[in-house]
Write an enzyme that holds these catalytic residues in place. Structure first.
Site, short mmCIF file in Angstrom:
data_model
loop_
_atom_site.label_atom_id
_atom_site.label_comp_id
_atom_site.label_asym_id
_atom_site.label_seq_id
_atom_site.Cartn_x
_atom_site.Cartn_y
_atom_site.Cartn_z
N ASP A 128 0.87 -1.21 -0.17
CA ASP A 128 -0.04 0.12 0.16
C ASP A 128 0.72 1.35 0.00
O ASP A 128 0.64 2.16 0.73
CB ASP A 128 -0.91 -0.04 1.12
N ASP A 142 6.90 1.59 2.89
CA ASP A 142 6.82 0.69 1.74
C ASP A 142 7.86 1.11 0.56
O ASP A 142 8.59 0.33 0.03
CB ASP A 142 5.48 0.93 1.16
#
Length: 349
Positions: free
Chosen positions: A38, A43
């Site tokens: 996501d 990330d």
């Protein structure tokens, strides 16, 4: 741990040259990864860490809602791949919301777009071409089916795509080599609710399905684990102050993000907080690439709680197996930080 010799991942010409050479003769020995994300700031850093490893081949990156909308997530992944000069890696758009209920984005952590709201609003160059027509779930099933028993799936966001995959192909988990998850908690301490961690709270039903039905070897980097293995701020500043494209990118997207401020957590009472930055998702990637970075772990049955105002989304550990489950997962507890830094961020040649 000495910090002066470490650099940001995938920015060294030597690393790129080594990767290029490996493409010709060692593809069969490379670890195969699919990253489900996501894509927020943490990330992005985790993806860079994976791409920096010459013995790792990322087959594809599947996107889901979470830190931001799934459309923003796809754009963010393309931006990261562009910065890392790895535009050959396909990107697939997946779930836009949880299995049950509506998606309510939290905008106070990584910004509205997931990358700190500091980049230009338009799509990155080549974004539409790089995001494939295949849905993330069907692409995930196809890539794993083409490489049975060889693919490690690294899940960095809500587990909706994974839950849908097993509904479309009940044999999907058996085709995986293993599964690494960043999410959940091991002590009932939450970061978006009293007892719940963000990724699991965003879609508790999917987290429940995955931890009940994925019978492949499963390893979990919980929120408490990542917080207790934080890195010093001077290390973060060293890697983002490098005169390299990826370092500039990371410095830009964290420049106005309160979660990457030295003041973050100063007034928190819990020992999980305090000084230091936490590259949350990078721990799951690191454990997948080099299991020896995890010094201590516990293997036990787990279950995700679906009821209650305080407990919904909490992962409960069951070391005594009162639930009578056959499948156990491995919960990471302590990390070799020096090895984590040297292996994942590398040292100049």
């Amino acid at each position: 741990m000495t910090l002066k010799n470490f650099h940001f991942p995938l920015i060294s010409d030597q690393v790129l040259l080594k990767y290029t050479r490996l493409q010709g003769g060692r593809s069969m020995t490379q670890k195969l990864l699919i990253i489900d994300t996501d894509c927020g700031i943490d990330d992005a850093q985790a993806i860079m860490v994976a791409l920096a490893q010459p013995d790792v081949k990322v087959l594809g990156i599947t996107c889901c809602f979470g830190n931001t909308t799934v459309d923003h997530v796809c754009q963010n992944v393309v931006r990261v791949l562009s910065v890392c000069r790895r535009n050959e890696i396909p990107v697939f758009k997946g779930s836009a919301g949880p299995l049950v209920g509506a998606f309510n984005a939290l905008k106070d952590h990584f910004g509205t777009d997931g990358l700190g709201d500091v980049l230009k609003a338009e799509d990155p160059v080549g974004c539409k071409d790089q995001i494939k027509q295949d849905n993330a779930v069907t692409a995930m099933i196809r890539l794993v089916s083409e490489n049975p028993g060889q693919v490690s799936l690294v899940a960095l966001g809500p587990l909706t795509n994974l839950a849908l995959a097993i509904r479309l192909d009940p044999a999907f988990p058996q085709k995986l080599k293993d599964l690494f998850i960043m999410g959940g908690n091991m002590e009932g301490k939450g970061n978006v609710s009293v007892c719940g961690e963000f990724n699991f709270v965003m879609d508790p039903e999917s987290a429940y399905v995955v931890l009940e039905e994925y019978i492949c070897p499963t390893y979990i980097a919980t929120w408490e684990f990542t917080c207790r293995n934080k890195l010093p701020w001077d290390f973060f500043e060293k890697i983002t102050d490098q005169d390299q494209a990826a370092a500039h990118f990371m410095k830009t997207i964290t420049s106005k993000c309160w979660a990457f401020s030295r003041e973050f957590g100063v007034n928190k009472r819990d020992v999980l907080f305090g000084q230091g930055f936490v590259p949350y998702d990078a721990y799951a990637v690191a454990a997948c690439i080099d299991p020896s970075v995890v010094l201590e772990s516990v293997e036990c049955a787990v279950r995700v709680e679906l009821q209650g105002a305080l407990g919904r989304g909490m992962m409960a550990l069951d070391p005594s197996n009162m639930l009578k489950k056959n499948h156990r997962v491995t919960i990471m507890k302590t990390c070799d930080l020096a090895k984590f830094v040297s292996d994942m961020f590398g040292t100049p040649g």
